[in-house]
Design an enzyme around this catalytic site. Structure first.
Site, short mmCIF file in Angstrom:
data_model
loop_
_atom_site.label_atom_id
_atom_site.label_comp_id
_atom_site.label_asym_id
_atom_site.label_seq_id
_atom_site.Cartn_x
_atom_site.Cartn_y
_atom_site.Cartn_z
N GLY A 27 11.08 -2.42 2.28
CA GLY A 27 11.09 -2.10 0.85
C GLY A 27 10.28 -3.08 0.04
N SER A 28 10.20 -2.82 -1.26
CA SER A 28 9.29 -3.56 -2.13
C SER A 28 9.70 -5.01 -2.34
CB SER A 28 9.17 -2.85 -3.48
OG SER A 28 10.43 -2.72 -4.10
N THR A 29 11.00 -5.31 -2.29
CA THR A 29 11.44 -6.71 -2.46
C THR A 29 11.46 -7.43 -1.12
OG1 THR A 29 12.83 -5.95 -4.29
CG2 THR A 29 13.17 -8.19 -3.53
N ASP A 85 18.90 -0.55 -3.29
CA ASP A 85 18.53 0.30 -4.42
C ASP A 85 19.55 0.22 -5.56
OD1 ASP A 85 16.13 1.50 -3.20
OD2 ASP A 85 17.58 2.30 -1.77
N GLY A 96 18.13 2.90 1.32
CA GLY A 96 17.48 4.02 1.98
C GLY A 96 16.44 4.71 1.13
N GLY A 97 16.12 4.12 -0.02
CA GLY A 97 15.07 4.70 -0.86
C GLY A 97 13.73 4.77 -0.14
N GLY A 98 13.54 3.83 0.80
CA GLY A 98 12.31 3.83 1.59
C GLY A 98 12.41 4.64 2.88
N GLU A 104 17.94 0.02 9.26
CA GLU A 104 18.45 -1.10 8.47
C GLU A 104 19.91 -1.38 8.80
OE1 GLU A 104 15.60 -0.71 4.49
OE2 GLU A 104 17.50 0.37 4.56
N LYS A 122 18.82 -3.61 -10.43
CA LYS A 122 19.55 -2.92 -9.36
C LYS A 122 21.06 -3.12 -9.46
CE LYS A 122 15.60 -1.71 -7.72
NZ LYS A 122 15.02 -2.19 -6.47
#
Length: 227
Positions: A27-29, A85, A96-98, A104, A122
């Protein structure tokens, strides 16, 4: 926002020491955490072994020359760092957004310490504004979808490039638009009993620490599990 994510990721990397088996989130972070681990290996000579939670993270780690093993090649994971998320006040979360929620959770489960890195947006009082991902086998996926429709969970198949999104494990994802989840633990147990559901994005009482980056800097909260 990107600066906040980067701050959280770099802070999480400070928990990583020589000799550890490290779970690399998706994910982005979590991306910034992986980048910082790569930098430390290159510049500081950090010596670790890593396991990844998605093909995307594996590709990133390989590009940074991070030594990798599969989850089945290790007995345990010392620390896993991942994003989330949504995180509620009881340290339950939606992930699970990705689309990597199954891998995971597989990596998180044998982890001695499980850390989430998030920006302050978040944090929520109750989960549910973010759609809840549910990973389902392809065979009979329409049956599961109709089950969720009848239950009033407002399901939708996740799509990518006009086709149904397929996870690394070759499953579909059904996103549930629930608005609010009053009891995440009970709802997670309900989903566990739906035939055809492989895994869901409720990560209840699993996390040990949450690293939150906000306008006032970085704060680290520890759950009851992590104490």
């Amino acid at each position: 926002m990107e600066n906040l994510k980067k701050m959280a990721g770099i802070t999480a990397a400070e928990f990583i020491k020589d000799g550890m088996v490290v779970g690399l989130g998706t994910g982005s972070t979590a991306y910034y955490f992986v980048e910082e681990i790569g930098r430390r290996i290159k510049e500081e000579g950090l010596q670790i072994t890593a396991v990844t939670t998605s093909s995307v993270t594996s590709k990133q780690a390989e590009g940074l020359n991070i030594p990798l093993k599969s989850i089945d090649q290790v007995d345990f994971v010392d620390v896993t760092v991942d994003g989330a998320d949504e995180v509620d006040s009881q340290f339950n979360g939606i992930k699970g957004g990705g689309g990597a929620l199954l891998m995971e959770k597989v990596v998180a489960t044998p982890s001695k310490e499980y850390i989430w890195v998030v920006d302050e947006s978040k944090l929520v009082e109750k989960l549910g504004a973010f759609k809840l991902p549910v990973e389902v086998v392809q065979y009979g996926a329409e049956q599961v979808f109709r089950h969720f429709e009848r239950a009033g969970y407002k399901p939708s198949f996740r799509e990518k490039d006009g086709q149904r999104f397929v996870t690394d494990m070759q499953n579909f994802i059904i996103d549930l638009a629930l608005d609010v989840i009053e009891n995440p633990i009970a709802f997670g147990q309900e989903l566990d009993h739906v035939v055809g559901v492989v895994e869901h994005g409720l990560f209840n009482q699993m996390v040990d620490k949450v690293i939150v980056a906000g306008r006032d800097g970085v704060q680290i909260s520890t759950s009851k599990k992590g104490k």
